[in-house]
Write a protein that holds these residues in place. Sequence first.
Motif, mmCIF file in Angstrom:
data_model
loop_
_atom_site.group_PDB
_atom_site.id
_atom_site.type_symbol
_atom_site.label_atom_id
_atom_site.label_comp_id
_atom_site.label_asym_id
_atom_site.label_seq_id
_atom_site.Cartn_x
_atom_site.Cartn_y
_atom_site.Cartn_z
ATOM 1 N N LEU A 123 14.102 10.412 7.913
ATOM 2 C CA LEU A 123 13.621 9.238 7.168
ATOM 3 C C LEU A 123 13.775 9.445 5.663
ATOM 4 O O LEU A 123 13.335 10.459 5.123
ATOM 5 N N ALA A 174 12.394 8.476 2.448
ATOM 6 C CA ALA A 174 11.236 7.791 1.866
ATOM 7 C C ALA A 174 11.509 7.425 0.420
ATOM 8 O O ALA A 174 11.006 6.422 -0.089
ATOM 9 N N ASN A 200 5.741 -2.697 4.074
ATOM 10 C CA ASN A 200 5.027 -1.498 4.518
ATOM 11 C C ASN A 200 6.025 -0.447 4.981
ATOM 12 O O ASN A 200 6.999 -0.758 5.649
ATOM 13 N N ALA A 247 7.961 1.231 3.044
ATOM 14 C CA ALA A 247 9.137 1.292 2.172
ATOM 15 C C ALA A 247 9.194 2.602 1.392
ATOM 16 O O ALA A 247 10.254 3.024 0.951
ATOM 17 N N GLY A 248 8.046 3.232 1.215
ATOM 18 C CA GLY A 248 8.008 4.483 0.460
ATOM 19 C C GLY A 248 7.293 4.363 -0.874
ATOM 20 O O GLY A 248 7.431 5.213 -1.745
ATOM 21 N N LYS A 249 6.469 3.333 -1.019
ATOM 22 C CA LYS A 249 5.771 3.127 -2.297
ATOM 23 C C LYS A 249 4.736 4.219 -2.539
ATOM 24 O O LYS A 249 4.709 4.843 -3.608
ATOM 25 N N SER A 250 3.888 4.461 -1.544
ATOM 26 C CA SER A 250 2.861 5.493 -1.717
ATOM 27 C C SER A 250 3.490 6.872 -1.875
ATOM 28 O O SER A 250 3.009 7.703 -2.654
ATOM 29 N N GLN A 278 -4.581 4.538 -2.417
ATOM 30 C CA GLN A 278 -4.481 3.338 -1.585
ATOM 31 C C GLN A 278 -5.722 3.206 -0.703
ATOM 32 O O GLN A 278 -6.288 2.136 -0.563
HETATM 33 N N1 LIG Z 1 3.841 13.260 5.074
HETATM 34 C C1 LIG Z 1 4.696 12.469 5.751
HETATM 35 N N2 LIG Z 1 5.430 12.974 6.758
HETATM 36 C C2 LIG Z 1 6.294 12.197 7.443
HETATM 37 N N3 LIG Z 1 6.510 10.909 7.176
HETATM 38 C C3 LIG Z 1 5.809 10.354 6.179
HETATM 39 C C4 LIG Z 1 4.852 11.095 5.421
HETATM 40 N N4 LIG Z 1 4.310 10.273 4.495
HETATM 41 C C5 LIG Z 1 4.883 9.071 4.686
HETATM 42 N N5 LIG Z 1 5.781 9.111 5.681
HETATM 43 C C6 LIG Z 1 6.630 8.016 6.120
HETATM 44 O O1 LIG Z 1 7.386 7.603 5.016
HETATM 45 C C7 LIG Z 1 7.523 6.185 5.005
HETATM 46 C C8 LIG Z 1 6.995 5.648 3.704
HETATM 47 O O2 LIG Z 1 5.567 5.726 3.694
HETATM 48 P P1 LIG Z 1 4.704 5.207 2.482
HETATM 49 O O3 LIG Z 1 5.215 5.818 1.238
HETATM 50 O O4 LIG Z 1 3.289 5.435 2.805
HETATM 51 O O5 LIG Z 1 5.040 3.655 2.515
HETATM 52 P P2 LIG Z 1 4.368 2.454 1.740
HETATM 53 O O6 LIG Z 1 3.317 2.986 0.830
HETATM 54 O O7 LIG Z 1 5.479 1.796 1.010
HETATM 55 O O8 LIG Z 1 3.803 1.550 2.783
HETATM 56 C C9 LIG Z 1 6.756 5.675 6.222
HETATM 57 O O9 LIG Z 1 7.687 5.445 7.245
HETATM 58 C C10 LIG Z 1 5.841 6.800 6.570
HETATM 59 O O10 LIG Z 1 5.586 6.813 7.938
#
Ligand SMILES: Nc1ncnc2c1ncn2[C@@H]1O[C@H](COP(=O)(O)OP(=O)(O)O)[C@@H](O)[C@H]1O
Lengths: 250, 326
Positions: A18, A20, A40, A42-45, A87
């Motif tokens: 993936l 991110a 949701n 997308a990788g914002k957090s 968040q």
């Molecule tokens: N620590 C992690 N390990 C594996 N996958 C992760 C981890 N953190 C986030 N993800 C994945 O990365 C992608 C982006 O997550 P996130 O940044 O939280 O999205 P957003 O904040 O835009 O909704 C998601 O598919 C999430 O499942």
Amino acid sequence: MAEPVLQIRGLCKHFGALRASDNVDLDLMPGEIHALIGPNGAGKSTLIKQIAGEIAPDAGTIRLAGRDVTASGAVARARLGLARSFQVSSVAGEFTVLQNVMLAVAGRLRRTYRFLRPALADTKLTAPAREAIARVGLADREGMRAADLSHGERRTLEIAIALALKPKAFLLDEPMAGMGPEGARSLTHLLDGLRHEAPILLVEHDMDAVFALADRISVLVHGRIIASGTVAEIQADAVVRAAYLGEEDA
Amino acid sequence: MTRETALNALLGLGLLAVALTAHAAGWTFTVTLATKVAILALAGAGLNIALGFGGLVSFGHAAFFGIGGYAAGILASHAMFYEPLVTWPVEIEGTRAMPVIWLVAMAASGLAALAIGALSLRTRGVFFIMITLAFAQMIFYFAISWPAYGGEDGLSLGVRNTFAGLNTLDPLSFFAICYTLLMIVLGLTALLRCSAFGLALDGARQNAERLKSLGIDPTRVLLTAFCLSGMVTGLSGALYADLNRFVSPAMLSWQTSGEIMVFVILGGVGRLFGPLAGAALYIVLEHNLGGVSEHWQFLLGLLLLLVVLFARGGLIGLVAGERRHG
Ligand SMILES: Nc1ncnc2c1ncn2[C@@H]1O[C@H](COP(=O)(O)OP(=O)(O)O)[C@@H](O)[C@H]1O
Ligand SMILES: [Mg+2]
């Protein structure tokens, strides 16, 4: 052109297969609210966490006020002037509102290693904390345990904590989430004034707030910034409408 | 005054009253028991800083208790035989003066806590428990296999160490010393808890990620607390050595770590006077039930179970209710 407060170049982060963050470039200029939107997942957090230093990018650089902080930890970046809200509200639930914000002031003033003086009697801690609490409108909740606050009040406390850090840049991860229209409106008003103290990188799903506040919007999809521009430009962008705004309308 | 403050005062004055009454009645043994309570409460007060305020479950505090004890024993035995501790580059003599011994005990246990804490704080939770246990066991085996200071047999201090102006062999005088130190430490702990550092320490326990985002390094905060914690328990170890006029590797054993933890849990984790309540109950049980049945530890286990299941705040929580912040 003024120097960006925050400058991100070529940021990449993979979780297994993936992507991110996929070669993200992003600037946060003085005085602006730069909104980061996207569906949701997308990788914002993840982007916010890399900027805050909580997770390390695979590649790319992050500069804060001209200084390369890519290798610095979260503590060092906070000390250099990055304030972030989470968040999912992440306050110390057993502490009162005042104690939560005082802790931020103690961090900023480096007054943590004082062992015998009662913190509540230290006006260097309490006065700035009360000021921040009053600004977000929580003055009458000062003595309440954070865990007993309503959801919206806890979101607001997050903002007070960020304010008390008097940062060079704010990173706000969905501050309006679950706030309700009334709360969202007053928070919008608060953030509007905040940009002059320090620019804000604002991750937000509430499009009313984003369109009202943002000087610039970047759209993140599958870890990539697919568009970046003013509110009008983004609203008119066919690709964005298809990829994101269209979903919202549907 | 809150209910907890009243209860604390009752506990503090109660211990003093027991010692004074016993002394007036000529029950020397009871004065000694009260002294033991004060010393063990001090050991628990040390652990409470790490466990109660910082949420660090250390299963290795016997290390600091024992190091404090050996500091007292080693300094005293050198003074007894007029053998310098070190001859090069400068000559350092042993000593029988308690205040010097206390400082050395606290410095030694504080340094040990710094080293153990720095390595153990790379982990949290169950791994932290195991690493602290492992370090304490290493020191235990080191003490057993080090013949210079008695090895397995331990080390006798001969007479009790000295404190200017007091006859330390008089049970009440020695009680007064231990009791005063306990009250000073509890007073300082009360201040610590309300200080900016106490705020950060409690914050580190509740939400370490949040602390980082405020520019405060939670590991450093916890390590500082762990050192203070070790120093206090080390001080109590030095007093314990003087109480028994003897130190042995048993002070360093994992059972000792467990007992110190029992004082804190019985009395109430994170409650200022919890260790005193816990140590007092422990000694009362041991003294009254230990004679009746070899299996008094079974009852202790049962009691612990009840506390953990139904009364997380321990004795203090049971009487004074939930702890209030700020
Ligand atoms: N620590 C992690 N390990 C594996 N996958 C992760 C981890 N953190 C986030 N993800 C994945 O990365 C992608 C982006 O997550 P996130 O940044 O939280 O999205 P957003 O904040 O835009 O909704 C998601 O598919 C999430 O499942
Ligand atoms: Mg997110």
